[in-house]
Every structure is written in C-alpha cells, then in structure tokens.
Scaffold this motif. Structure first.
Motif, PDB file in Angstrom:
ATOM      1  N   ALA A  82      14.284  -4.560 -17.304  1.00  0.00           N
ATOM      2  CA  ALA A  82      13.131  -3.990 -16.603  1.00  0.00           C
ATOM      3  C   ALA A  82      13.431  -3.856 -15.113  1.00  0.00           C
ATOM      4  N   ILE A  83      14.155  -4.813 -14.543  1.00  0.00           N
ATOM      5  CA  ILE A  83      14.556  -4.712 -13.139  1.00  0.00           C
ATOM      6  C   ILE A  83      15.545  -3.562 -12.959  1.00  0.00           C
ATOM      7  N   LEU A  84      16.487  -3.420 -13.897  1.00  0.00           N
ATOM      8  CA  LEU A  84      17.463  -2.326 -13.794  1.00  0.00           C
ATOM      9  C   LEU A  84      16.794  -0.957 -13.890  1.00  0.00           C
ATOM     10  N   LEU A  85      15.742  -0.870 -14.699  1.00  0.00           N
ATOM     11  CA  LEU A  85      15.070   0.413 -14.903  1.00  0.00           C
ATOM     12  C   LEU A  85      13.875   0.625 -13.989  1.00  0.00           C
ATOM     13  N   GLY A  86      13.457  -0.406 -13.274  1.00  0.00           N
ATOM     14  CA  GLY A  86      12.247  -0.253 -12.476  1.00  0.00           C
ATOM     15  C   GLY A  86      12.230  -1.127 -11.253  1.00  0.00           C
ATOM     16  N   ASP A  87      11.078  -1.734 -11.023  1.00  0.00           N
ATOM     17  CA  ASP A  87      10.812  -2.495  -9.819  1.00  0.00           C
ATOM     18  C   ASP A  87      11.030  -3.991 -10.067  1.00  0.00           C
ATOM     19  N   GLU A  88      10.942  -4.748  -9.004  1.00  0.00           N
ATOM     20  CA  GLU A  88      11.116  -6.195  -9.049  1.00  0.00           C
ATOM     21  C   GLU A  88       9.814  -6.881  -9.463  1.00  0.00           C
ATOM     22  N   MET A 159       5.284  -2.505 -18.399  1.00  0.00           N
ATOM     23  CA  MET A 159       4.869  -1.376 -17.549  1.00  0.00           C
ATOM     24  C   MET A 159       4.074  -1.873 -16.339  1.00  0.00           C
ATOM     25  N   TYR A 160       3.152  -2.782 -16.574  1.00  0.00           N
ATOM     26  CA  TYR A 160       2.295  -3.281 -15.496  1.00  0.00           C
ATOM     27  C   TYR A 160       3.067  -4.180 -14.534  1.00  0.00           C
ATOM     28  N   LEU A 161       3.825  -5.119 -15.056  1.00  0.00           N
ATOM     29  CA  LEU A 161       4.513  -6.082 -14.198  1.00  0.00           C
ATOM     30  C   LEU A 161       5.600  -5.440 -13.344  1.00  0.00           C
ATOM     31  N   TYR A 162       6.321  -4.491 -13.921  1.00  0.00           N
ATOM     32  CA  TYR A 162       7.464  -3.903 -13.217  1.00  0.00           C
ATOM     33  C   TYR A 162       7.182  -2.517 -12.660  1.00  0.00           C
ATOM     34  N   ILE A 164       6.677   0.485 -14.053  1.00  0.00           N
ATOM     35  CA  ILE A 164       7.524   1.542 -14.599  1.00  0.00           C
ATOM     36  C   ILE A 164       6.736   2.310 -15.657  1.00  0.00           C
ATOM     37  N   ASN A 165       7.241   3.492 -16.021  1.00  0.00           N
ATOM     38  CA  ASN A 165       6.553   4.283 -17.048  1.00  0.00           C
ATOM     39  C   ASN A 165       6.859   3.717 -18.438  1.00  0.00           C
ATOM     40  N   TRP A 166       6.171   4.266 -19.433  1.00  0.00           N
ATOM     41  CA  TRP A 166       6.285   3.699 -20.778  1.00  0.00           C
ATOM     42  C   TRP A 166       7.682   3.886 -21.361  1.00  0.00           C
ATOM     43  N   LEU A 167       8.357   4.993 -21.035  1.00  0.00           N
ATOM     44  CA  LEU A 167       9.695   5.232 -21.572  1.00  0.00           C
ATOM     45  C   LEU A 167      10.689   4.177 -21.068  1.00  0.00           C
ATOM     46  N   LYS A 168      10.605   3.846 -19.783  1.00  0.00           N
ATOM     47  CA  LYS A 168      11.489   2.807 -19.242  1.00  0.00           C
ATOM     48  C   LYS A 168      11.118   1.435 -19.796  1.00  0.00           C
ATOM     49  N   ALA A 169       9.831   1.200 -20.036  1.00  0.00           N
ATOM     50  CA  ALA A 169       9.404  -0.077 -20.626  1.00  0.00           C
ATOM     51  C   ALA A 169       9.932  -0.218 -22.050  1.00  0.00           C
ATOM     52  N   VAL A 170       9.884   0.874 -22.798  1.00  0.00           N
ATOM     53  CA  VAL A 170      10.454   0.861 -24.151  1.00  0.00           C
ATOM     54  C   VAL A 170      11.964   0.616 -24.069  1.00  0.00           C
ATOM     55  N   GLY A 171      12.608   1.260 -23.111  1.00  0.00           N
ATOM     56  CA  GLY A 171      14.043   1.064 -22.922  1.00  0.00           C
ATOM     57  C   GLY A 171      14.396  -0.372 -22.559  1.00  0.00           C
ATOM     58  N   ALA A 172      13.533  -1.014 -21.760  1.00  0.00           N
ATOM     59  CA  ALA A 172      13.771  -2.407 -21.376  1.00  0.00           C
ATOM     60  C   ALA A 172      13.691  -3.348 -22.575  1.00  0.00           C
ATOM     61  N   ILE A 173      13.042  -2.902 -23.639  1.00  0.00           N
ATOM     62  CA  ILE A 173      12.945  -3.712 -24.862  1.00  0.00           C
ATOM     63  C   ILE A 173      14.004  -3.295 -25.879  1.00  0.00           C
ATOM     64  N   VAL A 174      14.178  -2.001 -26.064  1.00  0.00           N
ATOM     65  CA  VAL A 174      15.075  -1.493 -27.103  1.00  0.00           C
ATOM     66  C   VAL A 174      16.550  -1.707 -26.748  1.00  0.00           C
ATOM     67  N   ILE A 175      16.913  -1.530 -25.485  1.00  0.00           N
ATOM     68  CA  ILE A 175      18.323  -1.657 -25.094  1.00  0.00           C
ATOM     69  C   ILE A 175      18.869  -3.058 -25.376  1.00  0.00           C
ATOM     70  N   PRO A 176      18.192  -4.136 -24.964  1.00  0.00           N
ATOM     71  CA  PRO A 176      18.750  -5.464 -25.296  1.00  0.00           C
ATOM     72  C   PRO A 176      18.771  -5.755 -26.799  1.00  0.00           C
ATOM     73  N   ILE A 177      17.702  -5.378 -27.503  1.00  0.00           N
ATOM     74  CA  ILE A 177      17.657  -5.632 -28.944  1.00  0.00           C
ATOM     75  C   ILE A 177      18.729  -4.814 -29.659  1.00  0.00           C
ATOM     76  N   GLY A 178      18.851  -3.550 -29.297  1.00  0.00           N
ATOM     77  CA  GLY A 178      19.869  -2.693 -29.905  1.00  0.00           C
ATOM     78  C   GLY A 178      21.277  -3.159 -29.586  1.00  0.00           C
ATOM     79  N   SER A 179      21.498  -3.612 -28.364  1.00  0.00           N
ATOM     80  CA  SER A 179      22.822  -4.103 -27.973  1.00  0.00           C
ATOM     81  C   SER A 179      23.215  -5.347 -28.763  1.00  0.00           C
ATOM     82  N   ILE A 180      22.267  -6.259 -28.921  1.00  0.00           N
ATOM     83  CA  ILE A 180      22.542  -7.475 -29.689  1.00  0.00           C
ATOM     84  C   ILE A 180      22.804  -7.128 -31.148  1.00  0.00           C
ATOM     85  N   TYR A 181      22.028  -6.199 -31.698  1.00  0.00           N
ATOM     86  CA  TYR A 181      22.247  -5.780 -33.086  1.00  0.00           C
ATOM     87  C   TYR A 181      23.634  -5.157 -33.253  1.00  0.00           C
TER      88      TYR A 181
END
Length: 192
Positions: A82-88, A159-162, A164-181
């Motif tokens: 989420a930090i990589l795709l958005g705000d702190e 989306m609220y904490l960082y 960012i838009n919904w696409l980046k929020a989805v990416g912040a969840i899917v990228i780590p899960i997909g990478s681990i898989y």
C-alpha cells in the motif's frame, strides 16, 4: 463505510490482539477436533507411542501461534505494498483494522466447530470420506468465504488509510497473495 473505518481507528490494539487470539483458538479447536476424530478412526493402525501422537499434542499451540504470525506478516505485506502504491500511513492503524476483521474468520470457525459435531466418521477409506462428506465440504466453503469477505472488507480500509483508489488497494492485497502463491508453486514444482 468511511464512518465504520474511522471507528476502527478508535479500537485499541488490545482488542485487535484479543480478536486474533479468539480466531486462533477457534481455528486450533476446529483442526484439533478434526484431527482427533481422524486419529480415533485409525487408532487400530496407530500405536500410542507413534510420532502422530506427539505431533497432535503440539498442533494446537502451533496453530495458535500461526494465527498471530500470519496476521503480522500479511498485515506487513499489505502495508508495504500500500505504501509502494500510495501514501504513507501508520502500520499500527492497519494492524488494528486487520486484527478486528479477523472477527469474520472467528465467526466462520465457530460455525464450522458446531457443524463438525454432526459428522459421523467412517473407518473405510478415510481420505475418500474426507473428500466426499458434505458437511466437511460445507466447512471448507465457510472458511473460504470468510477469507474472501475479509479481503473484500480490507479493500476500503486500505483505500481510506493510504488514500489510494480501489484499483491500487486491490493491488496491495492481490500482489502479495499472488506472489506468495506463485513462489509456493515454484518451490513445489522445481525445488521439492
């Protein structure tokens, strides 16, 4: 939704840790019940001094610990992406939110504990029985649906904490899960 997320910020860290503890206890109890029923069927094949008996004695504690480890690592990965795709944002805020969302999983495991009491285990072909029993299949569905609901509710929180838009929020969840898989698939295919 924004009001609900703002209420998550007011929840203490102790409350979130307590929910993760409850989820870990319920998860451990579900798998302990399932394992003890399977071992009871196969008691004629297993001796009391076998390695299975020792492993079962540690499984409850290990699952409880794994609930905390998975919570911390997955929250950190979501925070990092989420930090990589958005705000702190502060990691402790995301930890409180993800810990509170574990309430969904705890409700799912509580439901499966009640359902598994209705399962009558057969001593013939244990593996086939586990794959074909409708209640056990329903339990798997409940656990999986609770996981999906967890991730769906996590999207607006990120989306609220960082900010960012919904696409980046989805990416912040899917990228780590997909990478681990994918990493797990790689190791299973080429390393092991």
């Amino acid at each position: 939704m924004k009001k609900i997320i703002m209420k998550f910020d007011k929840i203490s860290q102790v409350w979130a840790i307590g929910i993760v503890l409850i989820n870990g206890l319920l998860m451990s109890e579900y798998f302990s019940i399932l394992s003890s029923k399977i071992i009871a069927i196969q008691a004629a094949q297993l001796m009391t001094s076998s390695i299975y008996t020792y492993l079962l004695s540690f499984s409850f504690i290990m699952m409880l610990l794994s609930a905390f480890v998975i919570w911390l690592i997955s929250s950190f990965l979501f925070h990092l992406f989420a930090i990589l795709l958005g705000d702190e944002s502060a990691f402790k805020n995301l930890l409180k939110c993800t810990g509170t969302l574990y309430l969904i999983s705890a409700i799912g495991f509580l439901t499966t504990i009640f359902l598994i009491g209705n399962v009558k285990f057969s001593s013939i072909h244990t593996t086939e029985f586990l794959q074909s029993n409708r209640i056990l299949s329903l339990n798997n569905w409940i656990i999986n649906i609770c996981s999906i609901i967890y991730y769906v509710f996590l999207i607006p929180i990120i989306m609220y904490l960082y900010k960012i838009n919904w696409l980046k929020a989805v990416g912040a969840i899917v990228i780590p899960i997909g990478s681990i898989y994918l990493l797990g698939q790689f190791f299973a295919e080429y390393v092991l």
